[in-house]
Structure formats: C-alpha cells, structure tokens
Write a protein that holds these residues in place. Structure first.
Motif, short mmCIF file in Angstrom:
data_model
loop_
_atom_site.label_atom_id
_atom_site.label_comp_id
_atom_site.label_asym_id
_atom_site.label_seq_id
_atom_site.Cartn_x
_atom_site.Cartn_y
_atom_site.Cartn_z
N ALA A 6 44.34 5.35 6.57
CA ALA A 6 45.70 5.28 6.81
C ALA A 6 45.82 6.10 8.80
CB ALA A 6 46.46 6.58 6.41
N TYR B 164 48.78 5.02 -0.26
CA TYR B 164 47.93 4.14 0.08
C TYR B 164 46.56 4.13 -0.68
CZ TYR B 164 46.69 -0.60 0.08
OH TYR B 164 45.52 -1.91 -0.39
N TRP C 66 56.93 3.36 13.37
CA TRP C 66 56.07 4.62 11.91
C TRP C 66 56.94 5.16 12.18
CZ3 TRP C 66 52.50 3.01 8.70
CH2 TRP C 66 51.24 2.24 8.98
N GLU D 276 51.50 5.14 3.79
CA GLU D 276 50.14 4.54 4.05
C GLU D 276 48.78 5.79 3.82
OE1 GLU D 276 49.94 1.96 5.38
OE2 GLU D 276 48.27 1.85 6.85
#
Length: 331
Positions: free
Chosen positions: A130, A97, A86, A94
């Motif tokens: 997330a 989203y 990450w 993320e």
C-alpha cells in the motif's frame, strides 16, 4: 551436315548463360535464369530485366496479387495517470486491502494530497504494498510482523523505525537518504546496504550485526550496539561520534576512540580491561564495569566527567558525580 532446328537456340542459350552474370548488374552468378519472365514464356520488360527484377504482367482487369502494404495502425496514446489526493480514509482502505487484519489504527501525515509520514507501529500489518510509490519521508513499522521492505525501494525516507520487526534484508534501503534508522530487536546481520548512507542515528540494540565497517563513512553521532556480537570498533575512528553504547558486546580494545570528540560512552558488561585510550577525550558520561578494569583508572579519574556509573538503562541507572562515585569505589 544438317543442323538440328533447335541447335542455334541451344547454342545461344549456352552463351547467354555464360555471360548472364555480366548482363545483370549486381546479380549472383548462381541465380537461376528461370526466375525471369523471358525464360518462362512471359512478356519481357527490358527495364526490369536490366535491373534483375521481374516485372509483373497481369491480364487487363485483374489486380496484382502483391497488394500495397497498408500502414501500421497508430499506437494509441497511453492514458494519462490520474493523480490521487490521498486522505486518511483512503490510506486506511489501501492498507487494509493488502492487510485484511488491519484494524485502522495507523496514523498518516498528509500534505497536498500526498502522505509524507506514516505510523503503523504495533498494527497487524505485514504487507507494505500500500505504500509503494509513495514519497514518504518518515515511516514507523515498529512492533509489526513486516519482513519485506521491497515496496519502500526508492523512497526519500529520512527516518525509518523497524524495531522488533522480522526484517532481515536491508538491501531495498540502499541509496536512501536515511538519517535515523532504528533496527533494535530485529534479526538483521548484514548492514552493507547502509554504506555511504547519511546516518546520524543508528540503533542496532539486540541485532546480529558483527561487521560495522559499512558505517565508516557515515556521519553518525548516536550509535547503539548493545548486545551485538561486535568485536572490532575500528571503523568508529573516522566517525564524528557524540554517544556510543557498546554494552554487552565483545569489544576489548578502545583504541579506535582515541582522539575523537566522544562525549558519552557505555562499555559496561564488556571484556574491556584498559581505559588508557580514553585519555584527553571530552567525555561527560562514562558507564563501565570497574571490576574488569586492570589499567587506565587514573585516565578515567582525569576525564571531565559530569556523570559516572555502572548502570544506565531505561528502567533506571546508578549515575553519580565523579567524586561521589570514586569515594564509593574506595579508590
């Protein structure tokens, strides 16, 4: 007398039926002999008959209809999980989203490709999906509209800030190693999931908490219960408190604090009338409402205080050295 040509066969078959259960090891007495080939006019196999199993006799050139069972196909191996390293950019994507209104104003501390601390305070985040599966140790959700903590379940969180969120249910936090938990301004009422948690700091200002018994076994040093509808502080007797704020609560009895090593106490705007239980406690700061006190002022004067007053807020206080304070009170 003439005997019917088939009489001997009938007689023999009756006898066979009578003793068939003796001739067929392990057979059922009610089993129909018509199931065996000799009674269907088929070729007879002694071995199969003695075992109670009919042999299959197929014409030459033909294959048995009872085809051998094929082995089940092997189960394909599960694909190996691909480790994701990450980055700030990936984390922002993320979060967005699952939260389309997220403006990318969060902060992330990432070590070896894994986020360990996340700050989403005052962002437009409502969904924590997330963060699911991440091994976060610190998380700040203050000022967000988050209400569901389920995605946090199982995290090794040590610090969690939920101030001014919509969180009500703390059960997803059960069993976590949280030491610092800030709940101020939330509608939280039930803190049963906190039982046994290694809390050292608990901020529950302006919550709906009434029962604090789940805290009895936690090593809490700093406790804020300002404006909570708490009436009994009995569970605090076994807690190694250093500082406790009970301002605006319904607490009347300070007896559970007797014998503790408490250093700072805020009981202003409470119905407390007796300060006697504070005797011999090593208090260095006391905030209270003198007009409410009917007993124990002499105990308060004997305390090793460095500061004493009637107000101690973020926007100011009136704390004074004891001599100056008592002089101002005319007592």
């Amino acid at each position: 007398m003439l005997q019917h040509p088939l009489a001997h066969r009938v007689h023999w078959s009756h006898a066979f039926l009578h003793v068939s259960h003796l001739l067929l090891p392990g057979s059922d007495r009610d089993r129909s002999l018509a199931s065996y080939p000799v009674w269907r006019g088929e070729a007879f196999d002694a071995d199969s008959f003695s075992t109670g199993k009919a042999a299959c006799r197929c014409p030459r050139g033909e294959k048995s209809t009872a085809a051998a069972s094929k082995p089940a196909p092997a189960t394909p191996a599960a694909p190996e999980k691909v480790k994701i390293y990450w980055t700030d950019e990936l984390m922002h994507k993320e979060v967005k989203y699952y939260n389309p209104e997220y403006a990318g104003d969060g902060q992330f501390q990432i070590e070896n490709g894994e986020p360990v601390a996340v700050v989403l305070a005052n962002t437009k985040v409502t969904n924590l999906k997330a963060l699911e599966g991440k091994k976060l140790m610190a998380l700040d959700l203050s000022g967000t509209a988050v209400s569901d903590l389920s995605p946090l379940k199982g995290m090794p969180l040590v610090e969690l800030y939920l101030e001014r969120t919509k969180v009500v249910d703390l059960y997803p936090l059960k069993g976590m190693p949280i030491k610092k938990l800030y709940l101020s301004g939330t509608p939280v009422r039930d803190i049963a999931p906190l039982q046994g948690m290694p809390l050292t700091d608990l901020n529950a200002i302006d919550t709906q908490i009434v029962d604090i018994s789940p805290l009895a076994k936690s090593p809490i040093a700093m406790l804020w219960l300002t404006n909570c509808p708490v009436e009994s502080i009995a569970p605090l007797h076994s807690i190694p408190l250093v500082s406790v704020t009970l301002k605006g609560t319904k607490v009347r009895d300070l007896t559970p604090l007797s014998g503790t090593q408490l250093q700072r106490l805020h009981i202003a705007e409470t119905p407390v009338e007796d300060l006697s239980p504070l005797k011999d406690i090593p208090l260095t700061r006391l905030v209270f409402t003198p007009a409410n006190i009917k007993q124990g002022l002499d105990v308060a004067k004997a305390l090793p205080l460095a500061q004493i007053g009637t107000r101690f807020e973020e926007d100011g206080n009136d704390l004074l050295p004891p001599a100056q304070f008592w002089a101002g009170q005319g007592k």
